[in-house]
Write an enzyme that holds these catalytic residues in place. Structure first.
Site, mmCIF file in Angstrom:
data_model
loop_
_atom_site.group_PDB
_atom_site.id
_atom_site.type_symbol
_atom_site.label_atom_id
_atom_site.label_comp_id
_atom_site.label_asym_id
_atom_site.label_seq_id
_atom_site.Cartn_x
_atom_site.Cartn_y
_atom_site.Cartn_z
ATOM 1 N N LYS A 101 0.629 -1.229 0.008
ATOM 2 C CA LYS A 101 0.012 -0.060 0.237
ATOM 3 C C LYS A 101 0.806 1.195 -0.015
ATOM 4 C CE LYS A 101 -4.144 -1.649 2.223
ATOM 5 N NZ LYS A 101 -5.123 -1.440 3.439
ATOM 6 N N PRO A 158 4.396 1.610 -0.822
ATOM 7 C CA PRO A 158 5.757 1.007 -1.063
ATOM 8 C C PRO A 158 7.133 2.025 -0.838
ATOM 9 C CG PRO A 158 4.817 1.585 -3.155
ATOM 10 C CD PRO A 158 3.793 1.803 -1.897
ATOM 11 N N VAL A 170 11.303 2.096 1.057
ATOM 12 C CA VAL A 170 12.502 1.027 1.609
ATOM 13 C C VAL A 170 13.297 2.155 2.333
ATOM 14 C CG1 VAL A 170 14.443 -0.423 1.308
ATOM 15 C CG2 VAL A 170 12.578 -0.348 -0.155
ATOM 16 N N VAL A 171 13.588 1.800 3.359
ATOM 17 C CA VAL A 171 14.587 2.704 4.225
ATOM 18 C C VAL A 171 15.836 2.087 4.449
ATOM 19 C CG1 VAL A 171 14.909 3.690 6.671
ATOM 20 C CG2 VAL A 171 12.513 3.386 5.918
ATOM 21 N N ASP A 188 -1.610 7.959 10.422
ATOM 22 C CA ASP A 188 -1.137 6.504 10.868
ATOM 23 C C ASP A 188 -0.207 6.385 11.971
ATOM 24 O OD1 ASP A 188 -1.920 4.012 10.644
ATOM 25 O OD2 ASP A 188 -0.497 3.682 8.964
#
Length: 493
Positions: A67, A69, A71-72, A180
């Protein structure tokens, strides 16, 4: 080396009068005074690629779901600062200008209760956010997936208090919408203190009005209208309180049913084994109930959260890393340090001096060096004499004269010498000028980018400046280059 990228390739000469004595890594003009956080900036994509080894999988810290996308990555910026770099797809942020504007607004916030945003990048299809790196995982990990011990009660209260402080700070700064809020958005810094991620303050231009978590945890008004309002954040804070109390993922509606049935003990985390004051637990349960009211107007504000939670902290004098059983400033030192690395790690100045003397200039063999290759002229003769007097002063521990001679020598050489900078660095250190010592050690690294000695001397200077974590990082970096050099030498044999 992992994600190391040194800033020193862009470093100006320390002998340039326009350059301040204080190194960039501790330049107060570039750093927030209270929190020592750099000011927000736009990064070049090339820079972020370098500090993540081309976005290498080895640098990935976490990956988002379908939902949202993203990347860390973990990276190391100039000044040896660790950062988290969150990489979105272009589809998440089609409008680059809006992305930068949103990030810049959030980047103005500064608080030790937030994971401060220090930069962004929007080039081509890339959308990246750069924030402080938090080394001690998320609240989700410590609450739901712990291995050695459950999160202690006092630490749970501290999380509730610190996150209330973070939300109140955001309110004061007119950042009242947080998207959120959940246990994954709360991270622990190197001291073990909980911080609220600023990523949740970013409104995604494509689906910013949606919650990525299970709809059972979303505020009722979102289900009715699809919109998030400031009171929605209070509702989500209530779900965090339920997480802290129970140590489980309990849907808010179910938690409210338990509270109304006055079965509070059923709500409490059994792994705590009753190690909490019943009165304090009751107060937190009551606060959670207020936050989870179905009507937004019936929920408290952030000031009420603060006044309710702050008095429940009973061990304020105990550091968070102690409460959590975390080692402070954890650094895994290499198993094998060279004699110089070991001497620097032990702050053994006499041993460092002896090793620098024995090594001489041999590490620069093969490097372009004016002392070896210039035509024999009167100027070169003067330069060699200056070097000789500097070396004699250094040998005799006459560090003030050594600094004077080496400084003169640096001004005469068209091609700088790493060894001269290293010796002057040590001389500065021995005359109680650690900032200049750090500057010269960094210059030595510019001359020989993979020279372990340059890293070890930086470690020595950083330690003198009280920057122990950075000093240990430099020891590790130096040891890594030492190992690389030894491996190369073994291949040659």
């Amino acid at each position: 080396m992992g994600c190391l990228h040194s800033k020193t390739a862009k470093l100006p000469s320390p002998d340039d009068p326009s350059v301040p004595n204080k190194p960039e890594s501790v330049n107060e003009d570039q750093v927030d005074q209270e929190n020592q956080v750099p000011g927000f900036k736009e990064f070049d994509l090339s820079e972020l690629k370098k500090v993540t080894n081309g976005f290498s999988p080895s640098c990935i810290v976490s990956e988002g779901g379908e939902k949202a996308p993203n990347v860390v990555y973990r990276g190391k910026l100039e000044g040896n600062r660790l950062v988290a770099i969150k990489r979105f797809s272009r589809q998440s942020w089609p409008d680059a200008q809006q992305f930068v504007a949103e990030a810049t607004g959030v980047g103005k916030l500064r608080s030790n209760r937030l994971v401060n945003l220090i930069g962004c990048c929007a080039e081509g299809d890339e959308r990246l956010l750069v924030a402080e790196y938090m080394p001690n995982d998320t609240l989700s990990k410590h609450l739901f997936h712990w291995e050695k011990q459950p999160l202690p009660w006092e630490m749970r209260v501290r999380v509730a208090d610190f996150i209330a402080q973070a939300l109140d700070h955001c309110n004061i700064e007119n950042r009242k919408i947080y998207h959120d809020l959940n246990a994954y958005r709360i991270l622990f810094d190197e001291e073990g203190d909980p911080r609220l991620s600023t990523f949740g303050l970013m409104k995604n231009s494509r689906d910013g009005k949606s919650y990525s978590t299970n709809l059972a945890y979303t505020p009722p008004e979102f289900l009715r209208t699809g919109r998030v309002i400031p009171e929605s954040v209070i509702y989500s804070y209530g779900t965090i309180l339920i997480d802290l109390l129970s140590g489980k993922h309990i849907p808010p509606s179910h938690a409210i049913d338990i509270i109304r049935g006055k079965n509070v003990l059923l709500l409490m985390d059994s792994s705590l084994e009753g190690q909490y004051e019943n009165e304090d637990a009751t107060k937190l349960v009551d606060l959670a109930s207020k936050c989870l009211q179905s009507e937004a107007k019936d929920r408290p504000d952030t000031k009420f959260l603060l006044s309710s939670v702050a008095p429940l902290q009973k061990q304020k004098e105990v550091a968070s890393h102690v409460l959590m059983g975390l080692p402070k400033n954890t650094v895994i030192l290499p198993t094998l340090l060279s004699p110089l690395g070991k001497a620097c790690s032990q702050n053994d100045h006499a041993a460092v001096h002896e090793i620098l003397l024995k090594t001489g200039y041999r590490d620069e063999e093969g490097a372009e060096n004016e002392l070896s290759f210039q035509e024999w002229t009167q100027q070169v003769q003067e330069m060699l004499n200056t070097k000789k007097f500097g070396d004699i002063a250094f040998r005799d521990k006459d560090f003030k004269n050594a600094i004077e001679c080496y400084s003169k020598l640096v001004g005469m050489m068209s091609v700088p010498s790493a060894t001269v900078f290293a010796r002057r660095s040590f001389s500065y250190l021995m005359t109680d000028q650690p900032e200049l010592a750090l500057r010269d050690a960094m210059q030595a690294q510019v001359c020989l980018p993979e020279w372990p000695t340059a890293f070890y001397l930086q470690a020595l200077a950083l330690s003198k400046l009280g920057m122990e974590t950075d000093a240990n990082d430099m020891l590790n970096d130096g040891a890594a280059f030492d190992a690389k050099r030894q491996q190369h030498n073994s291949w040659r044999c």
